[in-house]
Each structure stands twice: as structure tokens, then as C-alpha cells.
Motif scaffolding. Structure first.
Motif, PDB file in Angstrom:
ATOM      1  N   VAL A 199       0.836  -1.202   0.000  1.00  0.00           N
ATOM      2  CA  VAL A 199       0.000   0.000   0.000  1.00  0.00           C
ATOM      3  C   VAL A 199       0.870   1.252   0.000  1.00  0.00           C
ATOM      4  O   VAL A 199       0.630   2.212  -0.737  1.00  0.00           O
ATOM      5  N   ALA A 200       1.911   1.251   0.835  1.00  0.00           N
ATOM      6  CA  ALA A 200       2.817   2.393   0.882  1.00  0.00           C
ATOM      7  C   ALA A 200       3.502   2.622  -0.459  1.00  0.00           C
ATOM      8  O   ALA A 200       3.879   3.747  -0.790  1.00  0.00           O
ATOM      9  N   ARG A 201       3.656   1.569  -1.249  1.00  0.00           N
ATOM     10  CA  ARG A 201       4.322   1.660  -2.564  1.00  0.00           C
ATOM     11  C   ARG A 201       3.313   1.867  -3.692  1.00  0.00           C
ATOM     12  O   ARG A 201       3.682   1.874  -4.855  1.00  0.00           O
ATOM     13  N   ARG A 202       2.020   1.960  -3.370  1.00  0.00           N
ATOM     14  CA  ARG A 202       0.953   2.105  -4.359  1.00  0.00           C
ATOM     15  C   ARG A 202       0.871   0.894  -5.302  1.00  0.00           C
ATOM     16  O   ARG A 202       0.472   1.019  -6.448  1.00  0.00           O
ATOM     17  N   MET A 203       1.276  -0.241  -4.798  1.00  0.00           N
ATOM     18  CA  MET A 203       1.185  -1.487  -5.562  1.00  0.00           C
ATOM     19  C   MET A 203      -0.113  -2.176  -5.130  1.00  0.00           C
ATOM     20  O   MET A 203      -0.130  -3.112  -4.322  1.00  0.00           O
ATOM     21  N   TRP A 204      -1.222  -1.701  -5.676  1.00  0.00           N
ATOM     22  CA  TRP A 204      -2.540  -2.035  -5.151  1.00  0.00           C
ATOM     23  C   TRP A 204      -2.892  -3.510  -5.372  1.00  0.00           C
ATOM     24  O   TRP A 204      -3.480  -4.143  -4.491  1.00  0.00           O
ATOM     25  N   ARG A 205      -2.576  -4.069  -6.535  1.00  0.00           N
ATOM     26  CA  ARG A 205      -2.896  -5.470  -6.788  1.00  0.00           C
ATOM     27  C   ARG A 205      -2.142  -6.384  -5.822  1.00  0.00           C
ATOM     28  O   ARG A 205      -2.715  -7.316  -5.251  1.00  0.00           O
ATOM     29  N   ASP A 206      -0.854  -6.110  -5.631  1.00  0.00           N
ATOM     30  CA  ASP A 206      -0.070  -6.923  -4.697  1.00  0.00           C
ATOM     31  C   ASP A 206      -0.597  -6.780  -3.276  1.00  0.00           C
ATOM     32  O   ASP A 206      -0.630  -7.748  -2.511  1.00  0.00           O
ATOM     33  N   ALA A 207      -1.003  -5.555  -2.905  1.00  0.00           N
ATOM     34  CA  ALA A 207      -1.560  -5.344  -1.566  1.00  0.00           C
ATOM     35  C   ALA A 207      -2.839  -6.149  -1.381  1.00  0.00           C
ATOM     36  O   ALA A 207      -3.046  -6.808  -0.352  1.00  0.00           O
ATOM     37  N   SER A 208      -3.683  -6.098  -2.386  1.00  0.00           N
ATOM     38  CA  SER A 208      -4.943  -6.840  -2.296  1.00  0.00           C
ATOM     39  C   SER A 208      -4.690  -8.334  -2.136  1.00  0.00           C
ATOM     40  O   SER A 208      -5.318  -8.999  -1.301  1.00  0.00           O
ATOM     41  N   ASP A 209      -3.754  -8.898  -2.907  1.00  0.00           N
ATOM     42  CA  ASP A 209      -3.450 -10.329  -2.812  1.00  0.00           C
ATOM     43  C   ASP A 209      -2.931 -10.682  -1.416  1.00  0.00           C
ATOM     44  O   ASP A 209      -3.290 -11.724  -0.851  1.00  0.00           O
ATOM     45  N   ALA A 210      -2.075  -9.820  -0.861  1.00  0.00           N
ATOM     46  CA  ALA A 210      -1.515 -10.086   0.468  1.00  0.00           C
ATOM     47  C   ALA A 210      -2.603 -10.046   1.535  1.00  0.00           C
ATOM     48  O   ALA A 210      -2.617 -10.877   2.460  1.00  0.00           O
ATOM     49  N   PHE A 211      -3.525  -9.107   1.425  1.00  0.00           N
ATOM     50  CA  PHE A 211      -4.604  -9.005   2.412  1.00  0.00           C
ATOM     51  C   PHE A 211      -5.544 -10.212   2.321  1.00  0.00           C
ATOM     52  O   PHE A 211      -6.034 -10.718   3.337  1.00  0.00           O
ATOM     53  N   VAL A 212      -5.826 -10.637   1.105  1.00  0.00           N
ATOM     54  CA  VAL A 212      -6.679 -11.826   0.936  1.00  0.00           C
ATOM     55  C   VAL A 212      -6.027 -13.033   1.611  1.00  0.00           C
ATOM     56  O   VAL A 212      -6.699 -13.825   2.296  1.00  0.00           O
ATOM     57  N   LYS A 213      -4.725 -13.171   1.459  1.00  0.00           N
ATOM     58  CA  LYS A 213      -4.020 -14.291   2.090  1.00  0.00           C
ATOM     59  C   LYS A 213      -4.077 -14.165   3.609  1.00  0.00           C
ATOM     60  O   LYS A 213      -4.266 -15.169   4.315  1.00  0.00           O
ATOM     61  N   ALA A 214      -3.911 -12.947   4.139  1.00  0.00           N
ATOM     62  CA  ALA A 214      -3.964 -12.751   5.595  1.00  0.00           C
ATOM     63  C   ALA A 214      -5.316 -13.198   6.145  1.00  0.00           C
ATOM     64  O   ALA A 214      -5.388 -13.871   7.186  1.00  0.00           O
ATOM     65  N   LYS A 215      -6.394 -12.854   5.436  1.00  0.00           N
ATOM     66  CA  LYS A 215      -7.725 -13.252   5.892  1.00  0.00           C
ATOM     67  C   LYS A 215      -7.901 -14.774   5.836  1.00  0.00           C
ATOM     68  O   LYS A 215      -8.566 -15.354   6.695  1.00  0.00           O
ATOM     69  N   SER A 216      -7.323 -15.382   4.818  1.00  0.00           N
ATOM     70  CA  SER A 216      -7.472 -16.838   4.696  1.00  0.00           C
ATOM     71  C   SER A 216      -6.707 -17.574   5.788  1.00  0.00           C
ATOM     72  O   SER A 216      -7.093 -18.676   6.188  1.00  0.00           O
ATOM     73  N   LEU A 217      -5.634 -16.948   6.311  1.00  0.00           N
ATOM     74  CA  LEU A 217      -4.826 -17.587   7.346  1.00  0.00           C
ATOM     75  C   LEU A 217      -5.392 -17.351   8.745  1.00  0.00           C
ATOM     76  O   LEU A 217      -5.169 -18.156   9.655  1.00  0.00           O
ATOM     77  N   ASP A 218      -6.100 -16.252   8.913  1.00  0.00           N
ATOM     78  CA  ASP A 218      -6.645 -15.937  10.239  1.00  0.00           C
ATOM     79  C   ASP A 218      -7.856 -15.042  10.056  1.00  0.00           C
ATOM     80  O   ASP A 218      -7.746 -13.893   9.617  1.00  0.00           O
ATOM     81  N   GLU A 219      -9.037 -15.555  10.404  1.00  0.00           N
ATOM     82  CA  GLU A 219     -10.272 -14.797  10.203  1.00  0.00           C
ATOM     83  C   GLU A 219     -10.339 -13.538  11.068  1.00  0.00           C
ATOM     84  O   GLU A 219     -11.138 -12.639  10.808  1.00  0.00           O
ATOM     85  N   GLU A 220      -9.481 -13.440  12.095  1.00  0.00           N
ATOM     86  CA  GLU A 220      -9.468 -12.240  12.929  1.00  0.00           C
ATOM     87  C   GLU A 220      -9.046 -11.003  12.134  1.00  0.00           C
ATOM     88  O   GLU A 220      -9.325  -9.874  12.536  1.00  0.00           O
ATOM     89  N   TYR A 221      -8.374 -11.192  11.017  1.00  0.00           N
ATOM     90  CA  TYR A 221      -7.925 -10.051  10.206  1.00  0.00           C
ATOM     91  C   TYR A 221      -9.035  -9.495   9.321  1.00  0.00           C
ATOM     92  O   TYR A 221      -8.845  -8.465   8.674  1.00  0.00           O
ATOM     93  N   GLU A 222     -10.172 -10.168   9.310  1.00  0.00           N
ATOM     94  CA  GLU A 222     -11.306  -9.689   8.516  1.00  0.00           C
ATOM     95  C   GLU A 222     -11.706  -8.277   8.935  1.00  0.00           C
ATOM     96  O   GLU A 222     -11.974  -7.410   8.097  1.00  0.00           O
ATOM     97  N   TYR A 223     -11.735  -8.013  10.231  1.00  0.00           N
ATOM     98  CA  TYR A 223     -12.210  -6.709  10.716  1.00  0.00           C
ATOM     99  C   TYR A 223     -11.248  -5.583  10.342  1.00  0.00           C
ATOM    100  O   TYR A 223     -11.640  -4.427  10.218  1.00  0.00           O
ATOM    101  N   LYS A 224      -9.982  -5.920  10.143  1.00  0.00           N
ATOM    102  CA  LYS A 224      -9.010  -4.899   9.742  1.00  0.00           C
ATOM    103  C   LYS A 224      -9.090  -4.592   8.250  1.00  0.00           C
ATOM    104  O   LYS A 224      -8.865  -3.456   7.831  1.00  0.00           O
TER     105      LYS A 224
END
Length: 912
Positions: A199-224
Motif C-alpha cells: 500500500v505504501a508503494r501504491r502497488m494495489w494489486r499486490d496489496a490486495s493479494d496479500a490481504f486476501v491471504k492474511a484473511k485466509s490464514l486468520d479470520e481475525e484479520y477480517e475486521y481490519k
């Protein structure tokens, strides 16, 4: 600073303020995490800077806002001198204890940073990889030494030291590879941190993929993550707030494309009822004239000079395009069954005809339409054939800008997609529109900004006023009750709140007397009340009246020598006058009086480095302490980055060619020959400066200034962003007194580049002669002194008319007096920065330049003695108002009449 021109504005922040009623032992807010820099608004103009109102620190979420209450008189009388000394000593001792805790915390941070660096070095000890830059340069098998959100440190073959490259210079492929090696663990937290980095680098597609993976690994990250997913998806699609697709068009444009299949796209066209989007078509129906203005879903899009439109359309009456419009200006283009008609004026009025073609008809049969707007010239194509080409000669020379709207006189029309709209925007406007969307995501995932939502409005007021205990100033403990009656106490508290709100909003002008009058009255009614002078001093400083601010703050300190907030504000006043050593001393005195005064550490750290670059370690320590003591966290981060960047200069951005001349140090990424070429011209122009200001020229005690000349705009923007947290896209170049540095880029027009260089070089030269010069004089004189032509190593022409300024000058002179485009001599000569650098800035620059030109060149220097007498008054320490009154007041009317006639006759130079 040399601006590109056009209009400027200051962002206003709507602020509700809360009063905390004083108590005998006000609680100290708990320390909170510092906040990193936020996305900037269009930057303030060149130095001397006006102190921006600092943001508030967060307070606990459970502290709810309360309504302001009327103050009441205490039961006990004011303390005597002995009691005063005792209480001040108690305050200092408590502050010392806090400071010791903070020093220990800073030491722990430094130790943790060292451990983190050592751990990183162990992890990457044997790792080498190719690092590619966006410029195409490749560092083969570089060794990664350090990784941060800001930059990458590399050990590169052939380089004697580790180089620090900002991520903006590193290719996305390398950025992605390195980041995935750093955030390598297959955990939700590492995936989330990787997303934040992208996100800080404005690499939006890569950011989105990383966030999707975070949610898949731990549902607690959904709220963030869920609150930002929609906005992030918009950035991935490249449309920001727009419902259509957005693509940047250099230098400051964008291309909007609407397929007209999604009904949600209608949100970008605001107006009356009757507009619908579905199935690839935008249909418009209306029984009477109506318009739909193009917006980004938030505000109308104002195009500057250039607009291109392409679409297919049909109508049973007429399709109307309104562009570059305002309340009484703009253009209306009608495409319909009676042909093409182009008119000047507001669509709701009676526009005047400019051109028409009755044979070029748009009717019920669908036709391809293309409209090209270039300033006040228009071309219309129907099915690829030119149907109209004309220029509005009646308004030639005036700039054009304004919103774009689609409309109908009545009946119906349909636009069949795709609808493509391309245009140029004001650089600040474009940056704000894109940056606003990005900031929604950045703020949501930045841990150092999480506490922002807990800001209490009373704490905002406290921070803005510089108070340390609620809304109480230290002098309130000892003077308020003696000086003010019960009714006056209530008025005083309301005045403090009003001033805090005014400073938070960054208001221009003098608020129509709403604040200066009550502040003047408070000081007049209570000449022994230090708070009255402190508050008025803060107000005057915000208005750019540094002389008046210093006088008030010094009076407040005279009445209450232990007034640490006044010492801190006085430091800012000296900073605004480029008196960095004096500012540092005042901040040091504030710290002696209140050892945990966060804002004083902030300004002292900044001034330490501004005055002496070798003091960078002490300056950085001051800034670390300021952050721990709850100063403006974003400013702490910005200043620490500023110190790091200025220590190294622009070498890591490619400025490896250096040349030192008698008065300058030139660095550039162009070539060694170019560095020498610029050095010779700078020395020639420097001699011209000394000739003009001979009686006042003296040796400059400062080190030689660094002149950084970049080969490209983007390199200039990048270095500006690293130094000041914004890209300076409104400027061709700037001189930063706190850096002792001139920065610019080589334009395709080399004469323009030289004028920019000489303009900024004069700012540096004048800063050694005069502190806090009037703004009109500072910019007008820099423009005038830049108007030289050099051939064969000597100046062959001086006082050249600046071709780039003449259109704006003539535009301002032709405008009606009530427009305010051409201020009177009295107005412009006494304008503070927030007035001079607002509105039509290009017109202000042109007027200031032509006034200086008039004073020196009119009738072979008939008025030269006046401008020199004015300058002598300023050098002698007189305020701009005093200098104006002494030299120009009695003659202003006649001088203005002569100047207007003279300025109207200025012509472009015969030689390029």
C-alpha cells in the motif's frame, strides 16, 4: 519559489473545539503512538514559512466530548511571588521526571533498532540479487544491507559506500521480490504487513493479494481489512473515486473512460433528474434546459486549457456541452438538429455567438463525435470529418479552466459508450483527487495512524494553541484571575477557542476583523496580561506578520519570563525570519523552563540542523524525544527523514556530477560539462546581483549553497517528496533556506530553466541581506533579476520582459477592479503569505514583477530611488507596513496610474 502559475488555495479543516475547565491539578495525557506523515494538500508557498497549526495527540477513547462550561472564579486568591516560584519549581521537577522516562524509552528504541539491523544482516548475510531501477539501471548481484518502509540500502560493486535508494526509484519487480523475502513467514501477520508495505508503494494489486491471504490464514484479520476492500478494489481497477476507468496522462492530466454499462457510473454526472446509464448507453431526457456536471463522485472536475471528448450520440433536439464555465464565463457547444453552435458565456444566461456551422447536423441517427478544446480554440469532428474549427479571439490571452457538463435544452439525447474524456487538471487538484482515495487505504492499514480516530477536539485545540495542560496556558495559573473579571473570563475562554479553530482551519486573510479586533481589545484593556500578547502573537504569526508576532511574544515574555509556551512560539517566529540560531536559542529556553515541552524539542531539533548540518545526531535525538513526549508524530517522522535526505543530498538519485565555483556547489545527474556550464552562468549572474545591491552586499557567513539540477521533472518531484513529504508539482524550482539549497530541473526550454535558476539564486542572495522580506518584493525582485541573457560569458541584456508573465499581467490589468485580480499597491505590498500565495498566483507574480520593473526601468530609472529607499528601510529593521508608509503612502495613487500604463506597454523580448 517559482510557480507554474494559475490559482492556489489553502485547505480548510472543519474543527469543533471543546473547552476543558482549568483545575488546580490538571491531569497529564497518557503518551500515545506517534503518527506518520499524512498525504499532503497543495503545498504552502516558499519560505519564510508560516507555522502550521500542529495536530492534536490522541486521548483515551473513553474521554467523551463535553459542552464548554462557563468558568468560575476560584475560592482562593492568586498566589504570591513565593507561591508562584514554588509552583513553577514543582512543574519543572515533574517535567524533569517525565523527561527522564522518555530519555530511557528513546535509548531503548535505539537499542532495539540496532538489534533489528543486526538480525536483518544475519538473515541476508549471503543473499545477493539483481536490483533494477525504474530508470533502467541494473545493479548486478547487490547485497541488501537494510530494508525499511522508506528505502532500501544496498552494497553495490564499484560504490565506495552503501547507497540508499528510495522505493520510488526501484522497479516494481525488484520491490515485490525483496518485500516477499523480508515478509517471508507464512503467517497472517506477515501477510498483513506485506500488504501494508505494498500500500505504501501504491502497488494495489499486490496489496490486495496479500490481504486476501492474511484473511485466509486468520479470520481475525477480517475486521481490519474489510473496511478498505471496496476502496482498494477501486484502486486496483484504476478508477479511484471515479466510477469510470482512470488513466494518468502526463504531465497533469487524466483520461476517463465510461463503458456506460454500469448504472453506478451515473454518480459521476450530477445534476437534475432524467439521466440514466444502462446497457452501454447514457440517456438524457428533460422538458426544460438541464445540465449534468462531471464529478469524481465528490466534487466537480475542473479542466485547465485542454479537453478531448469522444463518443457516439444521437438526439431529437440538441446535445449541449458546457466547459470552462464559472458563474458568468465559460463556453457552450450545441450539437443538434439545427447544426453546431459555439457560444461564450454561462449556459443559463444569454451566451454570445463565437462560431457556427448550420450544415453539420446531429440528429436521430447515431454519429461519432469528437471535440478538441485547446484553451480558447475549438475543433469538432462528426464521423471523422471536421465540422467546426474556430478560436475565440475576443478573449485571447486569458487562461481558461472550469468544470465540464453535459446537457439538453429539452427533449432527449443519448450517448453510446465508450465515452472517453481526456483533459489537463491543475497539478494540485489532480494530486489531491488521487491522493485522497489512496489515503483512505493508507490510513486504514497504518498502525501509527490507528489512534487518530481517538482524537479529542479539546486536545486539538490544546495542541494548536501550544498549551501543555488542557486548554490552560502556564500563565493562566498566575495571571488570569488577577486580570480578568468573571464575565471577562468567559469571553477569554471563548476567544481562545475561536483562535484555536481559526488556526486549525488555516484561514486566509484576517477573518473580517472577527479575531484581530477582540485580540487588540484584550491587549489594550489588559496591558499587563501576558496571555493577551501571546494569543495575539500566535494570530499574527499565522497571518505572516512576523514582526508584529515577535513584538507581542517578547512582550508576553517580559510580563512573565517563565512563559514557556511564549518562548516556543517566539522560536517559530524567528524560524519564519530564517533566524535559525535565534530560534534554536528560544526553543532551548522553553525546554529549560519546561523540560518535557514536546513542541520545543520539535523546533529545536529542526533548527539545530538548519543552523549547522554537523549537528544532525543531536537534532535527531531532539526529534526522537519530541515524538515520545507526544509532539506531532507526522512532523517528527517528516523531519527525521528530511535530516537523512539532506545529509546525503541527491547523489543516490543520480546527481553524481559535481562542480564547485567561488560561490556555489552544483550537483546534477546530467553531466560534468553541464554542471560547469551552470556554474559559470551562476557566477556571472551573482556579479549582477552584487552590482545592483552593492551598498548592501556583505560576505555571506553560510556555507556555499548546494544547487541540485535534475535532468527530469520526475527526479525533481521525487527529491522534493523525500525532503518535504510532497512533490512540489506546482513549482519549477525552489530555494529552501533551512537546507541552504536550490533545487530545479532542466526544462526543454533552456531559457526558462535559466530564468528559474537565476530566480532561485536571487532568493538565496537576498536571504543574506534581508530577513523576512515582503512577499511581493521577494518574488517580484527575483523575477526581475532573472530577466538576463548571457552570451560569450557576459550579460548582454538585463531587465528582459518575461514572456511567460505577460499574458497573466495583461489578464489582470484588463479585469474589472471589483474582481480583485490586481490589488492596489498598498494591498499587495503588505499582503502576508496566505494572501499573496492564494487565488490567481500567476497574476500576483506577474504584478509583483512588473512593479519592480516599473520602479527600476520607468523613464530610465525615474523611480529607482523610491524602491532603493524602501529596501533600505527594510534592511534597517522596519516592518513592511512601516517601509510602505514611509516611502510610498503619499505617492501610491499617482504611482499606480503610471505603473498600469507602463505595464500595459510591456512587450515580449525581441530575442528568445
Amino acid at each position: 519559489m517559482l510557480f507554474l502559475g494559475a490559482a492556489g488555495s489553502l485547505a480548510a479543516v472543519a474543527t469543533a473545539l471543546l473547552l476543558l475547565i482549568p483545575s488546580s491539578s490538571p491531569p497529564r495525557p497518557e503518551p500515545v503512538a506517534a503518527a506518520p506523515p499524512q498525504e499532503p494538500a497543495p503545498p504552502l508557498p516558499p519560505p519564510p514559512p508560516v507555522e502550521p497549526p500542529p495536530p492534536a495527540p490522541p486521548v483515551p477513547e473513553e474521554s467523551p466530548p463535553v459542552e464548554p462550561a462557563e468558568p468560575t472564579a476560584p475560592d482562593e486568591p492568586a498566589p504570591k511571588d513565593e507561591e508562584r516560584r514554588r509552583r513553577l519549581e514543582e512543574m519543572r521537577e515533574s517535567a524533569k521526571s517525565t523527561l527522564e522516562e522518555v530519555r530511557a524509552a528513546v535509548a531503548d528504541d535505539i537499542e532495539e533498532e540496532k538489534k533489528a539491523e543486526e538480525e536483518f544482516a544475519r538473515r541476508f548475510a549471503g543473499h545477493r540479487q539483481d536490483v533494477r531501477l525504474v530508470s533502467g539501471v541494473r545493479h548486478a548481484q547487490a547485497k541488501i544491507k537494510k530494508f525499511s518502509f522508506d528505502d532500501l540500502h544496498l552494497e553495490v560493486s564499484g560504490e565506495p559506500t552503501v547507497i540508499e535508494l528510495p522505493w520510488s526509484l526501484i522497479s516494481p519487480e525488484t520491490t515485490r521480490d525483496v518485500a516477499k523475502r523480508v515478509y517471508r513467514n507464512d503467517t497472517a501477520q506477515d501477510s498483513y504487513d506485506l500488504g501494508r508495505f505494498f500500500v505504501a508503494r501504491r502497488m494495489w494489486r499486490d496489496a490486495s493479494d496479500a490481504f486476501v491471504k492474511a484473511k485466509s490464514l486468520d479470520e481475525e484479520y477480517e475486521y481490519k481489512i474489510s473496511p478498505i476492500e471496496e476502496t482498494l478494489d477501486a484502486l486496483v481497477a484504476g478508477r479511484g473515486f471515479f466510477k469510470g476507468t482512470v488513466r494518468p496522462v502526463p504531465p497533469n492530466g487524466l483520461r476517463l473512460t465510461y463503458d456506460l454499462r454500469d448504472p453506478a457510473q451515473s454518480a459521476d454526472f450530477r445534476g437534475g433528474d432524467g439521466l440514466k446509464i444502462a446497457s452501454g448507453t447514457m440517456t438524457m431526457t428533460a422538458p426544460k434546459p438541464v445540465f449534468w456536471t462531471l464529478t469524481d463522485g465528490q466534487a466537480p472536475v475542473e479542466f485547465v486549457d485542454e479537453i478531448d471528448l469522444e463518443f457516439h450520440a444521437r438526439t431529437d433536439s440538441a446535445l449541449v456541452l458546457a466547459f470552462h464555465g464559472g458563474a458568468e464565463t465559460g463556453y457552450v457547444l450545441e450539437l443538434g438538429t439545427r447544426g453546431i453552435l459555439w457560444r461564450r458565456g454561462a449556459p443559463e444566461g444569454e451566451p454570445e455567438e463565437v462560431a457556427k456551422n448550420e450544415k453539420a447536423v446531429l440528429g436521430k441517427t447515431e454519429r461519432n463525435v469528437r471535440v478538441l478544446v485547446r484553451g480558447r480554440s475549438l475543433r469538432v469532428f462528426l464521423d471523422g470529418r471536421e465540422a467546426l474549427s474556430a478560436t475565440d479571439g475576443a478573449s485571447a490571452g486569458q487562461g481558461v479552466r472550469g468544470p465540464l457538463a453535459f446537457g439538453l435544452p429539452r427533449g432527449s439525447a443519448a450517448i453510446v459508450g465508450p465515452l472517453a474524456i481526456t483533459g489537463q487538471l491543475d497539478p494540485g487538484d489532480l494530486q489531491k483527487r488521487i491522493g485522497t482515495v489512496e489515503m483512505l487505504v493508507r490510513r486504514a492499514v497504518n498502525p501509527e495512524l490507528e489512534e487518530i480516530e481517538r482524537l479529542n477536539q479539546a486536545e486539538l485545540a490544546r495542541r494548536i494553541l501550544g498549551a501543555t495542560e488542557g486548554l490552560r496556558l502556564s500563565a493562566d495559573f498566575f495571571f488570569t484571575i488577577q486580570e480578568l473579571s468573571i464575565q471577562e473570563l468567559a469571553d477569554y475562554d471563548r476567544l481562545k477557542l475561536a483562535l484555536a479553530e481559526h488556526l486549525a482551519q488555516g484561514s486566509t486573510g484576517r477573518m473580517d476583523g472577527k479575531l484581530d479586533e477582540p485580540l487588540d481589545k484584550l491587549a489594550a484593556d489588559h496591558p499587563n496580561f501576558p496571555n493577551a500578547f501571546y494569543l495575539r502573537g500566535r494570530f499574527r504569526l499565522a497571518q505572516g506578520d512576523v514582526h508584529g508576532a515577535r513584538a507581542d511574544l517578547e512582550r508576553a515574555i517580559e510580563l512573565f519570563p517563565e512563559f514557556h509556551e511564549a518562548h516556543g512560539a517566539l522560536a517559530r517566529a524567528w524560524e519564519a525570519s530564517w533566524e535559525f540560531e535565534k530560534a534554536q536559542a528560544c526553543a532551548g529556553r522553553a525546554i529549560e523552563l519546561r523540560p518535557d515541552y514536546a513542541d520545543a524539542y520539535l523546533v529545536r531539533g529542526e533548527m539545530r540542523f538548519a543552523a549547522d548540518k554537523s549537528q544532525w545526531e543531536q537534532a535527531d535525538l531532539d526529534l526522537r524525544l519530541a515524538g515520545k513526549l507526544d509532539a506531532d508524530g507526522a512532523e517528527v517522522i517528516r523531519l527525521r527523514r528530511w535530516i537523512k535526505v539532506q545529509r546525503k543530498g541527491p547523489r543516490d538519485l543520480g546527481c553524481i556530477h559535481e562542480m564547485e565555483s567561488p560561490h556555489y556547489r552544483i550537483v546534477t545527474d546530467i553531466s560534468a560539462e553541464r554542471a560547469a556550464w551552470y556554474a559559470r552562468r551562476l557566477e556571472i549572474v551573482r556579479a549582477w546581483f552584487e552590482e545592483r545591491f552593492g551598498p548592501w552586499t556583505a560576505p555571506d557567513p553560510r556555507p556555499k549553497p548546494r544547487i541540485a539540477i535534475f535532468n527530469t521533472r520526475e527526479a525533481f518531484y521525487t527529491y522534493s517528496e523525500l525532503s518535504f513529504a510532497h512533490r512540489q508539482e506546482h513549482a519549477l524550482g525552489f530555494f529552501a533556506p533551512q537546507n541552504n539549497e536550490l533545487v530545479l530541473f532542466e526544462d526543454l526550454d533552456l531559457m526558462r530553466t535559466q530564468e528559474t535558476l537565476y530566480h532561485e539564486a536571487f532568493h538565496h542572495f537576498a536571504s543574506a541581506l534581508l530577513k523576512a522580506p515582503p512577499y511581493w518584493w521577494n518574488e517580484g525582485m527575483a523575477e526581475y533579476m532573472s530577466g538576463v541573457r548571457i552570451e560569450n560569458g557576459r550579460i548582454v541584456e538585463k531587465a528582459r520582459a518575461l514572456a511567460d508573465r505577460l499574458p497573466a499581467l495583461h489578464f489582470g490589468l484588463s479585469a474589472p477592479p471589483e474582481s480583485g485580480l490586481t490589488p492596489s499597491f498598498e494591498e499587495i505590498m503588505n499582503q502576508p503569505p496566505r494572501e499573496f500565495y492564494s487565488g490567481w498566483i500567476g497574476v500576483k507574480y506577474a504584478q509583483a514583477w512588473s512593479m519592480i520593473h516599473f520602479f527600476y526601468e520607468y523613464k530610465n530609472g525615474a523611480h529607482r530611488s523610491l524602491i532603493e529607499a524602501y529596501f533600505a528601510e527594510l534592511v534597517a529593521g522596519k516592518t513592511p507596513r512601516q517601509a510602505y508608509d514611509h516611502v510610498f503612502r503619499e505617492k501610491a495613487g499617482e504611482l499606480e496610474r503610471e505603473w498600469k500604463e507602463y505595464a500595459k506597454g510591456l512587450k515580449p523580448p525581441a530575442t528568445p
